[in-house]
Design a protein around this motif. Sequence first.
Motif, PDB file in Angstrom:
ATOM      1  N   TYR A 171      -1.421  -3.640  -7.031  1.00  0.00           N
ATOM      2  CA  TYR A 171      -2.314  -4.447  -6.187  1.00  0.00           C
ATOM      3  C   TYR A 171      -1.705  -4.763  -4.824  1.00  0.00           C
ATOM      4  N   TRP A 211      -0.147  -2.539  -3.073  1.00  0.00           N
ATOM      5  CA  TRP A 211      -0.053  -1.318  -2.280  1.00  0.00           C
ATOM      6  C   TRP A 211      -1.442  -0.813  -1.874  1.00  0.00           C
ATOM      7  N   CYS A 212      -2.465  -1.200  -2.633  1.00  0.00           N
ATOM      8  CA  CYS A 212      -3.838  -0.731  -2.386  1.00  0.00           C
ATOM      9  C   CYS A 212      -4.313  -1.162  -1.002  1.00  0.00           C
ATOM     10  N   ILE A 213      -4.942  -0.235  -0.275  1.00  0.00           N
ATOM     11  CA  ILE A 213      -5.432  -0.573   1.061  1.00  0.00           C
ATOM     12  C   ILE A 213      -6.912  -0.929   1.051  1.00  0.00           C
ATOM     13  N   GLY A 214      -7.540  -0.815  -0.102  1.00  0.00           N
ATOM     14  CA  GLY A 214      -8.929  -1.251  -0.206  1.00  0.00           C
ATOM     15  C   GLY A 214      -9.946  -0.311   0.412  1.00  0.00           C
ATOM     16  N   VAL A 245      -8.544  -5.816  -2.631  1.00  0.00           N
ATOM     17  CA  VAL A 245      -7.887  -4.761  -3.418  1.00  0.00           C
ATOM     18  C   VAL A 245      -8.718  -4.430  -4.659  1.00  0.00           C
TER      19      VAL A 245
END
Lengths: 419, 316
Positions: free
Chosen positions: B199, B201-204, B247
Amino acid sequence: MIQGVRNYLVFLFRCGRIAFVGDWRYYAWMGILTVLILLGINAYAKQFVHGLITTGMSDQVSWGVYISNFTFLVGVAAAAVMLVIPVYIYNNEELHDLVIFGELLAVAAILMCLAFVTVDLGRPDRFWHLIPGIGQFNFPASMLSWDVLVLNGYLLLNVHICGYLIYCRYKGEKPAKWFYIPFVFVAIFWAVSIHTVTAFLYVGLGGRPFWNSAIVGPRFLASAFTAGPALIILALQIIRRVTDYRITDKALLTLRSIVQVSMLINVFLLANEIFKEFYSGNLHVASSKYLFLGLHGHHALVPWIWTAITFNMIAMVLLILPVSRSLRWLNLTCVLAIVGIWIEKGMGLVIPGFIPTPLGEMVEYSPSLNETLICTGIWAFGLLCYTIFLRMSVPILQGRLSKANESQGPGEAPGAPAH
Amino acid sequence: MNSSNSASGAVQTGDGMNRRSFLRASAVLTTGLAALAASLKPLMELEDFPTAERFMQKYYTELTPTEMDKVLKRIADETEAQYGKRPHVRDLKPMDGVEFAYCLNLTRCIGCRKCVHACVKENNQSRNPEIQYIRVLRLPHGSMDMEKAEHHYNPEKVPEPGFFNMPVQCQQCKNPPCVKVCPVHATWTDTDGITVIDYDWCIGCRYCEAACPYWARRFNFTKPFIPKDKLNPEMAYLGNRPRRQGVMEKCHFCIQRTRDGRYPACLEVCPVGARKFGNVLDPSSEVGTILRTKRVFIQLKEELGTSPRFFYYFDV
């Protein structure tokens, strides 16, 4: 060497300066765009704080107008090649100088694309995770990583080609062929690649039958080569009207024949797709049914897609008829084609891919006001960029802003619009 | 100032011109900056500004054990500050010789949605807007056509005659489309078969959400809200620790439980015993037995080649 750097800095400074000089129409236009951009920034600040809940998107329809506009504009950017090919491959003299205007449009379009992708991110603060080397770049598996590469690469190619040609013209020198011709040919293939890769973003998703179709790529290219040159036809006429830059009718009519052929192919491919979807009647037709006819009482997109199809058909008929050789009719045709394709490729391609969801749920989408303001802000930003690019390049191409008249201060030599 | 610039006659009018244009330029500049500041005003409400430490946090697999301890401590501190309860956050690794599988008995499921709510409670999902990992479908007798599925069925009593129910959650595919499309490797499949998300690292970008054929992924469209007394303090880094705005998240087979030798929450709560979970590599496990002995079991949308580790079976 130092002299060279100095000359280049003076060039940049004078270009920057001239962007702030113009007549009242110029100021009014730039003022309106600035206001729209500020409204967009304001809307984006809200989205940044509260999250994408400020948009109309949901877990069911998780991409909306941002990605729709992005998709359309990648096509516009790719279409710059439709000016480049006749000039560099077929040596069409009429279009020669106009190539730069097309490529500048591509630069502005790519800037808009990058903005549209950025506003779509949930965590824009983590953009650096995407940078190869310091982040974790999922290349070559993810088509999105391909898209990041090809779009930025295309931006650099076009900035280099336009920048170099314009700077040479400014200096009054003949551009060195080896320093731009290879890039022009790379850019031709690259332009096809940006739109193909963007199509593959969708095509590669096996769980979305509406997108998982081999014809999406060719359709993207055909529609891009229709809408892009149509936009250039309109832009060139505006340049012709507000400046005294000479653009011949013949050049515009050359572009017309490009739009003509592309539109025929575009409509033909659409017909192919519709036939395949509806004739076989398998279960995967749900998204198309939703788009064209409405499904289970939901038909938000039906009026949009039929508007698009009507516009495209009228534009196609007008393009076939000799009447579109008159500029007034040609302009109408171009507007119809641009609007039709914008709807068809944006709302008509992205949204129905999500409806119904893979689990069969029907949730519709319409953009929120905040989302719409961000979109208009980005469009205004793109138009502002393009206007500035033209404001800089037109006097240079005309030889009124050049190294020779460096000592004459901010404006151009006589003939410039008064301020 | 610029006296060499005399060609345009700056000498005579120079001073006045310069002052006037200077004043005009500063007026334009001031107005512009004021307008920009005004347009940026909503940023004042930003509470959760990423700290330098969070902004610079490395990718999961690049964190050394010491760095990971620091991160876990930071998460515990932040959670305690926000919820007034100190959580127990661990970075649980997959166990050797374990590959998880889930089997769900469609003959038994009655569609009571107890699993949905147990999952929300266990995994610290946002309650407002409520995020649920499990979606229970009601399908007409005899059909697996999802387009006939009713998602919002709400009868007095379940099961309903003439229908059957099918809960769908992350299918933990062997060939997951979501992992393939993620541009930053923020989601991957661990050796025990669980597809996890970092969560932090996620850029969405939500490309995984578009790619998933099972509609298993959820996005935090705004800051998640969990009442303080509802927080489950037993947490895992790749599991149920609280998420941030922007995220993705999804079912992770309750990593905080299953990598610790316990059953997922959805299984424990099921009143009819429709849910079976275990190590498919262990022949004596329940899931191993089911997959070996049942004449029919199905993987959802098998034709897509995703090869789920989630199987639906029937009592024959």
